[in-house]
Design a protein around this motif. Sequence first.
Motif, PDB file in Angstrom:
ATOM      1  N   UNK A  17     -21.267  24.197  -2.250  1.00 44.85           N
ATOM      2  CA  UNK A  17     -22.251  24.498  -3.298  1.00 44.85           C
ATOM      3  C   UNK A  17     -23.677  24.165  -2.855  1.00 44.85           C
ATOM      4  N   UNK A  18     -23.858  24.000  -1.553  1.00 47.94           N
ATOM      5  CA  UNK A  18     -25.197  23.824  -0.996  1.00 47.94           C
ATOM      6  C   UNK A  18     -25.886  22.531  -1.378  1.00 47.94           C
ATOM      7  N   UNK A  19     -25.112  21.450  -1.534  1.00 49.81           N
ATOM      8  CA  UNK A  19     -25.667  20.171  -1.966  1.00 49.81           C
ATOM      9  C   UNK A  19     -25.727  19.162  -0.816  1.00 49.81           C
ATOM     10  N   UNK A 152     -20.442  12.926 -10.437  1.00 51.32           N
ATOM     11  CA  UNK A 152     -21.680  12.627 -11.173  1.00 51.32           C
ATOM     12  C   UNK A 152     -22.746  12.067 -10.223  1.00 51.32           C
ATOM     13  N   UNK A 153     -22.333  11.173  -9.329  1.00 52.02           N
ATOM     14  CA  UNK A 153     -23.287  10.578  -8.384  1.00 52.02           C
ATOM     15  C   UNK A 153     -23.812  11.637  -7.415  1.00 52.02           C
ATOM     16  N   UNK A 154     -22.929  12.507  -6.924  1.00 49.50           N
ATOM     17  CA  UNK A 154     -23.355  13.599  -6.043  1.00 49.50           C
ATOM     18  C   UNK A 154     -24.418  14.448  -6.719  1.00 49.50           C
ATOM     19  N   UNK A 155     -24.183  14.817  -7.969  1.00 49.98           N
ATOM     20  CA  UNK A 155     -25.129  15.653  -8.708  1.00 49.98           C
ATOM     21  C   UNK A 155     -26.442  14.915  -8.948  1.00 49.98           C
ATOM     22  N   UNK A 211     -16.012  26.196 -18.805  1.00 44.11           N
ATOM     23  CA  UNK A 211     -15.798  27.648 -18.878  1.00 44.11           C
ATOM     24  C   UNK A 211     -17.128  28.382 -18.774  1.00 44.11           C
ATOM     25  N   UNK A 212     -18.165  27.865 -19.433  1.00 45.85           N
ATOM     26  CA  UNK A 212     -19.503  28.456 -19.324  1.00 45.85           C
ATOM     27  C   UNK A 212     -19.984  28.428 -17.870  1.00 45.85           C
ATOM     28  N   UNK A 213     -19.758  27.305 -17.203  1.00 45.66           N
ATOM     29  CA  UNK A 213     -20.185  27.161 -15.805  1.00 45.66           C
ATOM     30  C   UNK A 213     -19.407  28.126 -14.911  1.00 45.66           C
ATOM     31  N   UNK A 214     -18.118  28.275 -15.186  1.00 44.32           N
ATOM     32  CA  UNK A 214     -17.297  29.205 -14.395  1.00 44.32           C
ATOM     33  C   UNK A 214     -17.854  30.615 -14.470  1.00 44.32           C
ATOM     34  N   UNK A 215     -18.304  31.016 -15.645  1.00 46.05           N
ATOM     35  CA  UNK A 215     -18.874  32.358 -15.801  1.00 46.05           C
ATOM     36  C   UNK A 215     -20.159  32.515 -14.998  1.00 46.05           C
ATOM     37  N   UNK A 216     -20.951  31.453 -14.942  1.00 45.45           N
ATOM     38  CA  UNK A 216     -22.201  31.510 -14.177  1.00 45.45           C
ATOM     39  C   UNK A 216     -21.943  31.669 -12.682  1.00 45.45           C
ATOM     40  N   UNK A 217     -20.860  31.060 -12.208  1.00 45.89           N
ATOM     41  CA  UNK A 217     -20.549  31.105 -10.782  1.00 45.89           C
ATOM     42  C   UNK A 217     -19.749  32.352 -10.380  1.00 45.89           C
ATOM     43  N   UNK A 218     -19.427  33.176 -11.350  1.00 43.27           N
ATOM     44  CA  UNK A 218     -18.637  34.376 -11.065  1.00 43.27           C
ATOM     45  C   UNK A 218     -19.357  35.260 -10.048  1.00 43.27           C
ATOM     46  N   UNK A 219     -18.639  35.637  -9.007  1.00 47.49           N
ATOM     47  CA  UNK A 219     -19.159  36.495  -7.927  1.00 47.49           C
ATOM     48  C   UNK A 219     -20.234  35.817  -7.072  1.00 47.49           C
ATOM     49  N   UNK A 220     -20.353  34.492  -7.199  1.00 47.13           N
ATOM     50  CA  UNK A 220     -21.247  33.734  -6.315  1.00 47.13           C
ATOM     51  C   UNK A 220     -20.375  33.145  -5.219  1.00 47.13           C
ATOM     52  N   UNK A 221     -20.453  33.726  -4.030  1.00 45.42           N
ATOM     53  CA  UNK A 221     -19.444  33.444  -3.012  1.00 45.42           C
ATOM     54  C   UNK A 221     -19.913  32.612  -1.824  1.00 45.42           C
ATOM     55  N   UNK A 222     -21.168  32.170  -1.840  1.00 47.66           N
ATOM     56  CA  UNK A 222     -21.610  31.331  -0.726  1.00 47.66           C
ATOM     57  C   UNK A 222     -22.462  30.181  -1.261  1.00 47.66           C
ATOM     58  N   UNK A 223     -22.611  29.111  -0.470  1.00 48.09           N
ATOM     59  CA  UNK A 223     -23.332  27.916  -0.937  1.00 48.09           C
ATOM     60  C   UNK A 223     -24.744  28.193  -1.439  1.00 48.09           C
ATOM     61  N   UNK A 224     -25.464  29.084  -0.775  1.00 45.67           N
ATOM     62  CA  UNK A 224     -26.840  29.375  -1.173  1.00 45.67           C
ATOM     63  C   UNK A 224     -26.883  30.001  -2.570  1.00 45.67           C
ATOM     64  N   UNK A 225     -26.008  30.959  -2.814  1.00 49.37           N
ATOM     65  CA  UNK A 225     -25.961  31.624  -4.128  1.00 49.37           C
ATOM     66  C   UNK A 225     -25.550  30.633  -5.219  1.00 49.37           C
TER      67      UNK A 225
END
Length: 239
Positions: A17-19, A152-155, A211-225
Motif C-alpha cells: 500500500x506504498x507505506x 494503527x501504529x503503521x498508519x 466495506x467502504x474502504x474496500x470499495x475505494x480500493x476496488x481496481x487499485x492494483x499497485x502500491x502507488x494507486x
Amino acid sequence: MDTQEAKNQIKKVAEEFGLRYNSNWFKHLWISVRQHILTEYLGLCPDPIYQKYGKTRRQRITNISKFVHSKDFKDCLKRYGGQVIQKSDLKNEEKLIKTIEDNKLREELLRLNKKFKENIKDTDSLAVLTIPRNSKEKEWQMRFCLRHEWIHILLEKNKIRFQKIAKKYWPYDEGINEYFGAYLDLKLNKLEEFRNKENYPLEKKYWVYAIKIRELFKNKNNPKERKRTILDLISKLKK
C-alpha cells in the motif's frame, strides 16, 4: 503467531500500500484488564459505555470514581483486547490524573502512567494488550489483536489518522485497519458476513467502514494507486 510473524504481516501491508515501514516502530506491553479499561476510558474511547460518564477528558476525570464503582465497570472487566498509547499524550494525561480526588485511584493511575513512560522511551507509540486469562485469549491476542494495534501504529507513522481531521471520523481508522486485516487473511469477500455477525454497535461500525474502504480500493492494483486512494480520502474529508 509470534511477534516476528506479526511484523512480517505489517511489512507486507506497508509494501503493498506504498507505506513507510521500520521494524523498530513496533513494540508491545502486557497490562491487566483493569488497567486497559481505565486507559481506554481516559483516552476518550468512543464506546457508549464510557460516553455515559463524559465525552471530554475533564468530564471523564470528574466521573472516574463513579465509573469504577459502577456495574458498567464490572461488565467491562470481562473484556480483553488492546490499544495504542501515544507518548505525546502521557504528559497531559498525568496532569489530569493528578486532579483525581480519590487518592487510591489517583496513585494507581500515576503508577500506570509512569510504567507507560518507561516502556515508550525510545519510540512514539506503544501497543498495550491485556494479559491473557486462558489459551484462547492468548491465541486471539497474538494472532489478531497485536496485529490490529500495530496496524494503527503503521498508519500513525505514515500520518494516516482520520480522527485527527475530526473526532467523528474515528470509524475510518478502524475500518481501514479491519480492511488490512481481512486483506492479509484473504477474507475481503467476508466483510459483510463479519458485519452481520457483530452485535455490538461500536464494533459493527468497524466492518461497515471496512466495506467502504474496500470499495475505494476496488481496481487499485499497485502500491502507488492504493496510497493515492488513501490520500484522496483524507483530502476529501478535510474539505
